[in-house]
Design a protein around this motif. Structure first.
Motif, PDB file in Angstrom:
ATOM      1  N   SER A 248       0.815  -1.211   0.000  1.00 34.64           N
ATOM      2  CA  SER A 248       0.000   0.000   0.000  1.00 34.64           C
ATOM      3  C   SER A 248       0.846   1.258   0.000  1.00 34.64           C
ATOM      4  CB  SER A 248      -0.898   0.000   1.238  1.00 34.64           C
ATOM      5  OG  SER A 248      -0.106  -0.052   2.415  1.00 34.64           O
ATOM      6  N   VAL A 249       2.114   1.143  -0.384  1.00 34.21           N
ATOM      7  CA  VAL A 249       2.994   2.315  -0.353  1.00 34.21           C
ATOM      8  C   VAL A 249       2.457   3.401  -1.274  1.00 34.21           C
ATOM      9  CG1 VAL A 249       5.297   3.142  -0.861  1.00 34.21           C
ATOM     10  CG2 VAL A 249       4.999   0.921   0.246  1.00 34.21           C
ATOM     11  N   GLY A 258      -1.858   7.863   6.045  1.00 42.21           N
ATOM     12  CA  GLY A 258      -1.177   7.683   7.325  1.00 42.21           C
ATOM     13  C   GLY A 258      -0.898   6.238   7.662  1.00 42.21           C
ATOM     14  N   GLY A 259      -0.901   5.348   6.665  1.00 41.48           N
ATOM     15  CA  GLY A 259      -0.624   3.941   6.913  1.00 41.48           C
ATOM     16  C   GLY A 259       0.866   3.663   7.041  1.00 41.48           C
ATOM     17  N   ILE A 260       1.192   2.368   7.154  1.00 36.36           N
ATOM     18  CA  ILE A 260       2.595   1.994   7.372  1.00 36.36           C
ATOM     19  C   ILE A 260       3.419   2.099   6.097  1.00 36.36           C
ATOM     20  CG2 ILE A 260       2.066   0.479   9.305  1.00 36.36           C
ATOM     21  CD1 ILE A 260       2.303  -1.878   7.365  1.00 36.36           C
ATOM     22  N   GLY A 261       2.779   2.227   4.945  1.00 40.03           N
ATOM     23  CA  GLY A 261       3.533   2.326   3.701  1.00 40.03           C
ATOM     24  C   GLY A 261       4.449   3.533   3.676  1.00 40.03           C
ATOM     25  N   LYS A 262       3.933   4.680   4.063  1.00 40.84           N
ATOM     26  CA  LYS A 262       4.758   5.889   4.077  1.00 40.84           C
ATOM     27  C   LYS A 262       5.860   5.790   5.133  1.00 40.84           C
ATOM     28  CE  LYS A 262       4.389  10.927   4.121  1.00 40.84           C
ATOM     29  NZ  LYS A 262       5.597  11.107   4.937  1.00 40.84           N
ATOM     30  N   ALA A 263       5.544   5.204   6.284  1.00 41.73           N
ATOM     31  CA  ALA A 263       6.573   5.037   7.317  1.00 41.73           C
ATOM     32  C   ALA A 263       7.704   4.147   6.823  1.00 41.73           C
ATOM     33  CB  ALA A 263       5.946   4.444   8.583  1.00 41.73           C
ATOM     34  N   PHE A 264       7.369   3.129   6.042  1.00 41.14           N
ATOM     35  CA  PHE A 264       8.398   2.224   5.522  1.00 41.14           C
ATOM     36  C   PHE A 264       9.285   2.952   4.520  1.00 41.14           C
ATOM     37  CE2 PHE A 264       9.774  -1.320   2.718  1.00 41.14           C
ATOM     38  CZ  PHE A 264      10.509  -2.016   3.656  1.00 41.14           C
ATOM     39  N   VAL A 265       8.691   3.740   3.637  1.00 38.27           N
ATOM     40  CA  VAL A 265       9.481   4.495   2.654  1.00 38.27           C
ATOM     41  C   VAL A 265      10.382   5.505   3.355  1.00 38.27           C
ATOM     42  CG1 VAL A 265       9.350   6.117   0.724  1.00 38.27           C
ATOM     43  CG2 VAL A 265       7.795   4.172   0.817  1.00 38.27           C
ATOM     44  N   ASP A 266       9.828   6.235   4.324  1.00 35.87           N
ATOM     45  CA  ASP A 266      10.631   7.221   5.041  1.00 35.87           C
ATOM     46  C   ASP A 266      11.781   6.562   5.800  1.00 35.87           C
ATOM     47  OD1 ASP A 266       8.975   9.208   4.108  1.00 35.87           O
ATOM     48  OD2 ASP A 266       7.746   9.307   5.927  1.00 35.87           O
ATOM     49  N   MET A 276      12.493   0.020   9.686  1.00 33.97           N
ATOM     50  CA  MET A 276      12.570  -0.913   8.553  1.00 33.97           C
ATOM     51  C   MET A 276      12.437  -2.357   9.021  1.00 33.97           C
ATOM     52  SD  MET A 276      15.276   0.408   5.686  1.00 33.97           S
ATOM     53  CE  MET A 276      16.660   0.666   6.798  1.00 33.97           C
ATOM     54  N   MET A 277      13.132  -2.688  10.092  1.00 33.83           N
ATOM     55  CA  MET A 277      13.064  -4.049  10.607  1.00 33.83           C
ATOM     56  C   MET A 277      11.673  -4.362  11.131  1.00 33.83           C
ATOM     57  SD  MET A 277      15.723  -5.958  10.265  1.00 33.83           S
ATOM     58  CE  MET A 277      15.217  -7.186  11.456  1.00 33.83           C
ATOM     59  N   GLY A 278      11.065  -3.415  11.852  1.00 29.61           N
ATOM     60  CA  GLY A 278       9.734  -3.658  12.393  1.00 29.61           C
ATOM     61  C   GLY A 278       8.711  -3.922  11.312  1.00 29.61           C
ATOM     62  N   VAL A 279       8.713  -3.094  10.250  1.00 29.48           N
ATOM     63  CA  VAL A 279       7.754  -3.293   9.160  1.00 29.48           C
ATOM     64  C   VAL A 279       8.073  -4.571   8.388  1.00 29.48           C
ATOM     65  CG1 VAL A 279       6.807  -2.295   7.051  1.00 29.48           C
ATOM     66  CG2 VAL A 279       7.350  -0.817   8.987  1.00 29.48           C
ATOM     67  N   THR A 280       9.353  -4.866   8.200  1.00 26.84           N
ATOM     68  CA  THR A 280       9.734  -6.094   7.494  1.00 26.84           C
ATOM     69  C   THR A 280       9.284  -7.334   8.257  1.00 26.84           C
ATOM     70  OG1 THR A 280      11.658  -4.980   6.542  1.00 26.84           O
ATOM     71  CG2 THR A 280      11.662  -7.385   6.536  1.00 26.84           C
ATOM     72  N   ILE A 281       9.474  -7.332   9.555  1.00 22.01           N
ATOM     73  CA  ILE A 281       9.025  -8.473  10.367  1.00 22.01           C
ATOM     74  C   ILE A 281       7.505  -8.597  10.320  1.00 22.01           C
ATOM     75  CG2 ILE A 281       8.905  -9.374  12.720  1.00 22.01           C
ATOM     76  CD1 ILE A 281      11.656  -8.064  13.184  1.00 22.01           C
ATOM     77  N   LEU A 282       6.813  -7.463  10.372  1.00 25.16           N
ATOM     78  CA  LEU A 282       5.350  -7.489  10.274  1.00 25.16           C
ATOM     79  C   LEU A 282       4.902  -8.085   8.949  1.00 25.16           C
ATOM     80  CD1 LEU A 282       2.532  -6.679  11.353  1.00 25.16           C
ATOM     81  CD2 LEU A 282       2.902  -4.431  10.307  1.00 25.16           C
ATOM     82  N   VAL A 283       5.537  -7.655   7.859  1.00 16.92           N
ATOM     83  CA  VAL A 283       5.198  -8.191   6.544  1.00 16.92           C
ATOM     84  C   VAL A 283       5.485  -9.683   6.479  1.00 16.92           C
ATOM     85  CG1 VAL A 283       5.774  -8.099   4.094  1.00 16.92           C
ATOM     86  CG2 VAL A 283       5.530  -5.987   5.382  1.00 16.92           C
ATOM     87  N   GLY A 284       6.654 -10.082   6.986  1.00 15.84           N
ATOM     88  CA  GLY A 284       7.002 -11.503   6.965  1.00 15.84           C
ATOM     89  C   GLY A 284       6.050 -12.347   7.790  1.00 15.84           C
TER      90      GLY A 284
END
Length: 307
Positions: A248-249, A258-266, A276-284
């Motif tokens: 959803s980036v 205001g979702g996690i997509g923008k936080a991941f890009v930033d 980056m690690m937190g969002v990656t672990i969530l995705v995994g």
């Protein structure tokens, strides 16, 4: 079935652990760091910042500390860029937003896609079939990064019907365009898979036998054709759902939800390792979870899979 689920869970745990280890190593292997992207800092200040966040320790010690924090306290650590926020707080703020419109997009894509595919297969080579195929092809060539600006251009700038961005607690007028932009291409894929699978099932022997017994067409479809035809669709739904939630980036950037997509890009641009690690672990974790659910559903539909 219980033994099958236990085996899949036993595979999921080390898979997630390997994901954490490799992601940690790859992110720290990239050149630069969270405190070197801006203007140069004095060596003493940089050393103090690295010591504060443990970045001066050996890589293996950093990894063990990070993994232990997740296992013991479910703590993904502090953000390196946003000094007053933790990764848990960033995910807790952005993930419900992404989950809301991602789940709605998933439901819309499945309902519309399966309906189009079944209708196209039942009335094969009719105007309805051509219409459904045309809609699917048209939606397939409009991914979300193309659909999003088109929707804003038409419904916000030209017609003025819908707001061009924002969230406002998930009000319906703020949900329509993100849901349409995110679900369109997935709806097309589901429709194509359903149509081809349904055509194959409708030409099988047990369907011809059911028709020969004089069963009404709606009972033939619901009782005998729909369940086996859904097997390829079910295998696609797990990765599709995770992609809608995590892919959803573009939607976050275009509609400022205001979702996690923008936080991941930033975090990627700022070398914010913790986010980056937190969002990656969530995705995994979501990928492993929904693949597990799809495998269980697949095994329930087709018992041969369990063996």
């Amino acid at each position: 079935m219980f033994a099958y689920i236990a085996r899949r869970l036993a595979i999921a745990v080390p898979t997630l652990l390997l994901l954490i280890v490799f992601s940690f190593l790859l992110m720290h292997a990239a050149p630069g760091g969270p405190f070197t992207s801006e203007r140069g800092l004095p060596p003493q200040v940089l050393a103090n910042l690295n010591a504060k966040y443990g970045l001066d320790q050996p890589m293996w010690r950093q990894m063990l500390t990070y993994v232990w924090g997740i296992v013991s306290d479910f703590d993904f650590g502090p953000s390196f860029i946003y000094k007053d926020r933790t990764v848990n707080a960033i995910i807790a703020q952005g993930f419900p937003v992404t989950l809301t419109y991602g789940a709605i997009s998933f439901v819309v894509a499945v309902v519309v896609g399966v309906s189009l595919g079944v209708a196209a297969a039942i009335w094969h080579n009719s105007w309805l079939d051509y219409l459904a195929v045309g809609i699917s092809i048209g939606a397939q060539v409009l991914p979300n990064f193309v659909m999003a600006p088109i929707l804003v251009l038409v419904f916000t700038l030209w017609l003025g019907w819908l707001p061009g961005g924002g969230w406002e607690g998930g009000q319906w007028q703020y949900l329509i365009m993100p849901v349409v932009a995110l679900s369109t291409s997935f709806m097309a894929s589901i429709a194509r898979i359903t149509r081809s699978s349904m055509l194959e099932v409708m030409n099988s022997n047990h369907i011809r036998t059911a028709k020969a017994k004089g069963l009404p067409m709606h009972k033939v479809i619901v009782r005998h054709a729909l369940k086996p035809a859904m097997l390829p669709v079910v295998s696609y739904l797990g990765p599709a759902f995770v992609t809608m939630i995590t892919g959803s980036v573009v939607v976050d950037m275009y509609f400022s939800t205001g979702g996690i997509g923008k936080a991941f890009v930033d975090s990627a641009l700022n070398r914010d390792y913790a986010v980056m690690m937190g969002v990656t672990i969530l995705v995994g974790a979501l990928t492993i979870l929904f693949n597990l659910l799809v495998d269980i559903l697949y095994a329930w539909i087709d018992p041969k899979i369990r063996y």
